[in-house]
Motif scaffolding. Structure first.
Motif, PDB file in Angstrom:
ATOM      1  N   VAL A 421       0.834  -1.201   0.000  1.00 59.51           N
ATOM      2  CA  VAL A 421       0.000   0.000   0.000  1.00 59.51           C
ATOM      3  C   VAL A 421       0.872   1.257   0.000  1.00 59.51           C
ATOM      4  CG1 VAL A 421      -1.629   1.340   1.373  1.00 59.51           C
ATOM      5  CG2 VAL A 421      -1.996  -1.109   1.052  1.00 59.51           C
ATOM      6  N   THR A 422       1.907   1.264   0.824  1.00 58.17           N
ATOM      7  CA  THR A 422       2.788   2.427   0.887  1.00 58.17           C
ATOM      8  C   THR A 422       3.475   2.670  -0.453  1.00 58.17           C
ATOM      9  OG1 THR A 422       3.175   2.044   3.250  1.00 58.17           O
ATOM     10  CG2 THR A 422       4.730   3.465   2.099  1.00 58.17           C
ATOM     11  N   GLU A 423       3.967   1.598  -1.058  1.00 61.26           N
ATOM     12  CA  GLU A 423       4.636   1.750  -2.357  1.00 61.26           C
ATOM     13  C   GLU A 423       3.661   2.197  -3.436  1.00 61.26           C
ATOM     14  OE1 GLU A 423       6.541  -1.973  -3.102  1.00 61.26           O
ATOM     15  OE2 GLU A 423       8.171  -1.618  -1.655  1.00 61.26           O
ATOM     16  N   ALA A 424       2.437   1.636  -3.422  1.00 56.07           N
ATOM     17  CA  ALA A 424       1.436   2.035  -4.417  1.00 56.07           C
ATOM     18  C   ALA A 424       1.073   3.504  -4.271  1.00 56.07           C
ATOM     19  CB  ALA A 424       0.190   1.160  -4.279  1.00 56.07           C
ATOM     20  N   ALA A 425       0.913   3.964  -3.033  1.00 55.38           N
ATOM     21  CA  ALA A 425       0.569   5.372  -2.802  1.00 55.38           C
ATOM     22  C   ALA A 425       1.705   6.291  -3.247  1.00 55.38           C
ATOM     23  CB  ALA A 425       0.247   5.593  -1.330  1.00 55.38           C
ATOM     24  N   ARG A 426       2.922   5.935  -2.902  1.00 61.56           N
ATOM     25  CA  ARG A 426       4.058   6.777  -3.279  1.00 61.56           C
ATOM     26  C   ARG A 426       4.234   6.833  -4.799  1.00 61.56           C
ATOM     27  NH1 ARG A 426       8.132   4.544   1.463  1.00 61.56           N
ATOM     28  NH2 ARG A 426       7.382   5.925   3.126  1.00 61.56           N
ATOM     29  N   GLN A 427       4.085   5.671  -5.444  1.00 58.01           N
ATOM     30  CA  GLN A 427       4.227   5.648  -6.891  1.00 58.01           C
ATOM     31  C   GLN A 427       3.132   6.473  -7.557  1.00 58.01           C
ATOM     32  OE1 GLN A 427       6.543   4.638  -8.891  1.00 58.01           O
ATOM     33  NE2 GLN A 427       5.406   5.083 -10.776  1.00 58.01           N
ATOM     34  N   ALA A 428       1.903   6.332  -7.075  1.00 60.79           N
ATOM     35  CA  ALA A 428       0.787   7.095  -7.648  1.00 60.79           C
ATOM     36  C   ALA A 428       0.990   8.588  -7.436  1.00 60.79           C
ATOM     37  CB  ALA A 428      -0.531   6.643  -7.031  1.00 60.79           C
ATOM     38  N   MET A 429       1.497   8.975  -6.263  1.00 60.40           N
ATOM     39  CA  MET A 429       1.757  10.396  -6.021  1.00 60.40           C
ATOM     40  C   MET A 429       2.864  10.920  -6.928  1.00 60.40           C
ATOM     41  SD  MET A 429       1.244  11.025  -1.904  1.00 60.40           S
ATOM     42  CE  MET A 429       2.295   9.684  -1.358  1.00 60.40           C
TER      43      MET A 429
END
Length: 535
Positions: A421-429
């Motif tokens: 989840v953290t990686e997905a959020a950072r990548q999306a941002m």
């Protein structure tokens, strides 16, 4: 006090002055750039379309077509709702807002709307953050939002059994004020406590005050009364029953799609008089998680057991720490709880935790958030917790994306889910904003797993912030679903979580739910598009 039509809570409580300057200073330290304020539009400038339906004379007195009323019921209180309101983007508004006075009015309104095919959206406090009250109801000649705020009384109190019969439209503070003379409390304090209702808590299976044991409103229900287009469902008042599937469980979490909850018998307790609390700092996040799991599995059942990661502790508690801060609290109406706290702190020390000085003593009549103390740092976080929705609105006015998403998973999968989840959020941002910060805290913990609650802070672009957030939200929702978490622990499904909810629920259950919908709401007018595809 004046309720804000476009944002959270009361107009008088909005962030301003020194609080606003300090908030913007913290944000610009994380995400440098110019922050421009955008004033909310006036109601007259919204250009709302005329109502498409006219109520029969017998119901006219219950219905409002006032533009301010309609605008205030057009959206919930998610970040995307606030931004659209600020931009005057109200594409879907109810034609009428109906306020029934009693169950007879509810029945009459449902009969009229069913005959005419008019969509009906049951409405409590309107604090939905998942599109649960938004009138996106294509294919219907009109939409009526049914606001239950007039049905707000505690009708009976059974002191012997410690229960009360309560109307669904009562807001949290008014409910507690009616119970206080009896020395009793429901003790259910979601963050939205001041601006949400009993019916809303039941319809969305809300999470409340307790971080362990009695975490959901489900645990406090004795029986329910629900008006459906097919008739009234009234379950028998019992402490427990093994007589087939529970009728209450059918309507808990039904989000206004199967009927309108009008009242419920709720389990109460004596108001707490004993309290002990502390905060614990950790230098390592994995150790903090392990300590939290040990407490959750110890049988101590703390009222508060919320783990803030380093980013959450810094942004919202003003604490600089390597691993995180664990907020602990115990309470009771009839016995000291210091021994329980000391045992929990011993478990924390076993994992390298450094407790603050514990505090305790006689408690005041419990109010939301009071359990969070245990040192100035955590008191700061508690105050910030109650101010977070107002601060989110202030940041939205300055084109800052500030929003949350939550889930639950088993302890053995948490590390994988947290990383995904953290990686997905950072990548999306990175893709849509260039940068951003992700935080995590546990709102509730169970012996078999935590409920992680993530926060996102990123620089948005005025005019594009909704699309930017939708991109981030879709990415993290995919990560949650593919990592085995639930698409929602307590925020509900609404319209926004539907794609992932459809994948999470078993096929046979989906078929059974659809059949129940057809049986109870044959015209398909109740909150179309929520939980199930609109007819």
């Amino acid at each position: 006090m004046t309720r804000s039509w476009w944002g959270w809570g009361n107009v008088e409580d909005a962030v301003g002055g020194a609080e606003l300057r300090a908030l913007l200073d913290r944000v610009t330290a994380l995400m440098p750039g110019e922050l421009t304020d955008h004033e909310p539009p006036g109601i007259a400038s919204l250009g709302l379309s005329a109502p498409r339906v006219t109520p029969p004379g017998s119901l006219a007195a219950l219905c409002s077509a006032d533009p301010a009323d309609r605008a205030a019921h057009a959206h919930g209180k998610a970040f995307r709702d606030i931004v659209r309101n600020l931009q005057g983007d109200l594409r879907h508004v109810p034609d009428l807002v109906a306020r029934p006075r009693d169950e007879r009015d509810v029945t009459d309104l449902l009969d009229w709307c069913g005959r005419e095919g008019i969509a009906v959206i049951p409405f409590g406090g309107g604090s939905s953050v998942v599109g649960g009250v938004e009138p996106r109801c294509e294919g219907h000649p009109g939409v009526v939002t049914m606001d239950l705020e007039r049905m707000d009384r505690v009708l009976e109190v059974d002191g012997t059994s410690r229960a009360a019969r309560i109307q669904a439209g009562v807001f949290g503070p008014h409910l507690e004020n009616q119970l206080r003379p009896h020395g009793l409390t429901l003790r259910h304090f979601p963050q939205s406590f001041e601006f949400s209702t009993l019916g809303g808590w039941l319809a969305t299976r809300a999470g409340g005050h307790y971080a362990t044991l009695y975490t959901h409103i489900d645990d406090l229900v004795e029986s329910m009364r629900v008006v459906t287009p097919a008739g009234v469902s009234a379950s028998r008042r019992l402490p427990g029953s093994g007589a087939g599937p529970s009728p209450d469980r059918l309507f808990l979490g039904s989000e206004g799609t199967l009927g309108v909850i009008t009242e419920a018998w709720m389990r109460l307790q004596e108001r707490p008089r004993r309290r002990a609390r502390a905060s614990v700092r950790f230098g390592d996040y994995a150790a903090a998680v392990a300590a939290t799991r040990a407490i959750a599995q110890s049988g101590l059942n703390p009222a508060n057991c919320r783990l803030l990661d380093a980013a959450e502790a810094l942004i919202n508690a003003g604490v600089s720490v390597g691993g995180g801060v664990l907020v602990l609290g115990f309470e009771s109406a009839d016995h000291p709880v210091h021994h329980s706290l000391e045992r929990a702190l011993e478990l924390c020390r076993d994992h390298g935790g450094e407790p603050s000085a514990a505090t305790g003593g006689d408690a005041r009549a419990g109010e939301p958030g009071e359990d969070a103390g245990g040192g100035s740092a955590v008191d700061t976080w508690r105050s910030s917790f109650l101010r977070m929705p107002y601060q989110r609105d202030a940041l939205a006015r300055h084109s800052v994306i500030a929003e949350t998403f939550e889930t639950a998973c088993t302890w053995d999968t948490f590390e994988t889910l947290h990383r995904a989840v953290t990686e997905a959020a950072r990548q999306a941002m990175r893709e849509v904003t260039g940068t951003g910060v992700v935080t995590c805290r546990f709102t509730h913990v169970y012996p078999d797993g935590p409920a992680p609650y993530f926060g996102v802070y990123a620089p948005g672009r005025w005019g594009s912030a909704v699309a930017q957030w939708d991109h981030i939200k879709a990415a993290v929702s995919e990560a949650i679903e593919t990592s085995g978490g639930t698409i929602t622990h307590h925020h509900a499904v609404g319209r926004d979580h539907r794609p992932w909810y459809d994948r999470q629920r078993p096929g046979p259950f989906a078929a059974a739910l659809s059949a129940a919908k057809t049986a109870l709401d044959p015209a398909g007018v109740l909150n179309p598009g929520v939980l199930l595809p609109a007819p």
